[in-house]
Design an enzyme around this catalytic site. Structure first.
Site, PDB file in Angstrom:
ATOM      1  N   THR A 113       0.817  -1.216   0.000  1.00 29.63           N
ATOM      2  CA  THR A 113       0.000   0.000   0.000  1.00 29.63           C
ATOM      3  C   THR A 113       0.847   1.261   0.000  1.00 29.63           C
ATOM      4  OG1 THR A 113      -1.814  -1.106   1.137  1.00 29.63           O
ATOM      5  CG2 THR A 113      -1.715   1.273   1.347  1.00 29.63           C
TER       6      THR A 113
ATOM      7  N   THR B 254       1.620  -4.772   4.074  1.00 22.55           N
ATOM      8  CA  THR B 254       1.438  -5.178   5.470  1.00 22.55           C
ATOM      9  C   THR B 254       0.745  -6.531   5.606  1.00 22.55           C
ATOM     10  OG1 THR B 254      -0.655  -3.977   5.596  1.00 22.55           O
ATOM     11  CG2 THR B 254       1.335  -2.800   6.298  1.00 22.55           C
TER      12      THR B 254
ATOM     13  N   THR C 240       3.224  -9.662  14.229  1.00 24.00           N
ATOM     14  CA  THR C 240       2.121 -10.084  13.375  1.00 24.00           C
ATOM     15  C   THR C 240       1.148  -8.941  13.175  1.00 24.00           C
ATOM     16  OG1 THR C 240       0.658 -11.970  12.979  1.00 24.00           O
ATOM     17  CG2 THR C 240       0.506 -10.971  15.142  1.00 24.00           C
TER      18      THR C 240
ATOM     19  N   THR D   9      -1.161 -21.953  19.043  1.00 24.15           N
ATOM     20  CA  THR D   9      -2.409 -21.616  19.718  1.00 24.15           C
ATOM     21  C   THR D   9      -3.194 -20.584  18.925  1.00 24.15           C
ATOM     22  OG1 THR D   9      -3.401 -20.705  21.728  1.00 24.15           O
ATOM     23  CG2 THR D   9      -1.211 -19.877  21.137  1.00 24.15           C
TER      24      THR D   9
ATOM     25  N   CYS E 195      -4.815 -18.400  20.463  1.00 20.02           N
ATOM     26  CA  CYS E 195      -4.793 -17.196  21.307  1.00 20.02           C
ATOM     27  C   CYS E 195      -3.783 -16.199  20.736  1.00 20.02           C
ATOM     28  CB  CYS E 195      -4.387 -17.552  22.726  1.00 20.02           C
ATOM     29  SG  CYS E 195      -5.534 -18.681  23.525  1.00 20.02           S
TER      30      CYS E 195
HETATM   31  N1  ASN Z   1      -2.842  -5.179   0.534  1.00 19.93           N
HETATM   32  C1  ASN Z   1      -1.719  -4.409   0.994  1.00 19.93           C
HETATM   33  C2  ASN Z   1      -0.479  -5.286   0.928  1.00 19.93           C
HETATM   34  O1  ASN Z   1      -0.257  -6.082   1.797  1.00 19.93           O
HETATM   35  C3  ASN Z   1      -1.977  -3.919   2.388  1.00 19.93           C
HETATM   36  C4  ASN Z   1      -0.972  -2.905   2.903  1.00 19.93           C
HETATM   37  O2  ASN Z   1       0.169  -2.857   2.501  1.00 19.93           O
HETATM   38  N2  ASN Z   1      -1.386  -2.085   3.859  1.00 19.93           N
HETATM   39  O3  ASN Z   1       0.275  -5.208  -0.017  1.00 19.93           O
END
Ligand code: ASN
Length: 338
Positions: free
Chosen positions: A18, A93, A164, A277, A279
């Site tokens: 992004t 992300t 994560t 897990t 969790c």
């Molecule tokens: N869909 C995008 C990616 O993982 C999400 C992002 O980068 N915020 O490339």
């Protein structure tokens, strides 16, 4: 603003995400002028910095990332191992937690900072989180105290194999799971390193590793009512490894013999079954509860305190090294992560 001791040379590896996307009639996709934007940012905030940019071709949304893309990041760093001192990887992300863990496992012993970052909103948007994240990641990559593969996001530096994604929208998109963050950015703009810095594998021996390859791993999540036949179907043909997202400290029903039987059969056929897990926090302790004895008896091994992201990357790494199922079970069980 740049906390450096002596000149340092930075490499930025741009993979997509992004951060550098533009809005098209299909939705957001890579294509904005990242190089121009980044040049302006570096000139303004890190004047005099010696840096280079390599972009992967094609740039991707990180949903399209897999072992081949992880290897391209690793290769980009290794190709510049002797010429550069720190590395920033610009990454989507969505799968950055997997990528950071994968790069961590492949580059143990590098002894230099590799910092992944990205953004929730592209730099083309007025309130983008991209500038702050990229500035912070560059600072961390220029820091001699930081020698590991990490994610920097929203003011927090996290070990790459423990971070994560926790929010699809918030700026605070990542969390360090089961270990403290490595460093935090204060309101005064100071980067404060924490005790967890000791987790950086700075002294791990440099190991020669084989490249990532495509492997056959299944991530399976238990839920009340999950049918044994469905589990058996996912294990046919037997995959190379399973990450089993069990309950609590590693519990699974022991009143469904067919479910445990399917897992046993897979283990006997050479599938490495690793239990984690569901969790968000905490480790797996197989055998702590009587109900987990059945799962333990199938040959499954505990994934310690690693996240699903890290276990997928770790198993992909170990399988790529050509280790036998028993060697992989032993490595996972011993938690020899470096
Ligand atoms: N869909 C995008 C990616 O993982 C999400 C992002 O980068 N915020 O490339």
């Amino acid at each position: 603003m740049t906390p450096m001791s002596g000149p340092r040379r930075l490499l930025v590896v741009y993979t997509g995400g992004t951060l550098g996307m533009q809005l098209t009639d299909r939705g957001w996709e890579p294509g904005a002028d990242l190089a121009g934007w980044l040049s302006d940012l570096v000139a303004r905030d890190f004047p005099g910095l010696d840096w280079d940019l390599v972009s992967l071709d094609p740039l991707i949304d990180s949903s399209n990332a897999g072992p081949a893309e992880w290897q391209r990041i690793v290769d980009a760093v290794l190709q510049h191992e002797t010429t550069h001192d720190g590395y920033v990887v610009l990454h989507g992300t969505d799968t950055m937690g997997f990528a950071a863990a994968a790069v961590h496992f492949a580059l143990r012993g590098l002894g230099k900072p590799v910092v992944l970052t990205g953004a929730q909103r592209s730099f083309v948007v007025d309130d983008s989180d991209a500038p702050a994240n990229v500035r912070g990641a560059i600072r961390c990559a220029l820091e001699q105290r930081n020698r590991c593969v990490a994610i920097y996001f929203d003011g927090t530096l996290m070990a790459g194999h423990h971070a994560t994604k926790i929010s699809s929208e918030d700026d605070h998109a990542f969390e360090s799971v089961n270990i403290a963050p490595l460093a935090l950015l204060t309101d005064d703009g100071e980067l404060v390193f924490t005790e967890a810095e000791a987790h950086s594998p700075a002294s791990a021996a440099q190991v020669v590793v084989k490249p990532y390859r495509d492997v056959d791993i299944v991530v399976m999540t238990l839920h009340p009512g999950l049918r044994s036949e469905r589990v058996a179907a996912q294990l046919t043909p037997a995959p190379e490894a399973v990450v089993l997202r069990a309950y609590g400290t590693g519990n699974a029903p022991d009143n469904q013999p067919a479910l445990l039987g399917a897992l046993s059969a897979a283990s006997q056929a050479g599938t490495v079954v690793v239990v984690t897990t569901q969790c968000p926090h905490g480790a797996v302790h197989l055998g702590q509860y009587a109900v987990s004895q059945g799962l333990l008896a199938t040959g499954a091994v505990a994934g310690g305190d690693l996240t699903t992201d890290a276990l997928v990357a770790w198993l992909t790494f170990l399988l790529s090294q050509g280790l036998s199922p028993d060697e992989i079970r032993a490595a996972v069980g011993a938690g020899t992560l470096g």
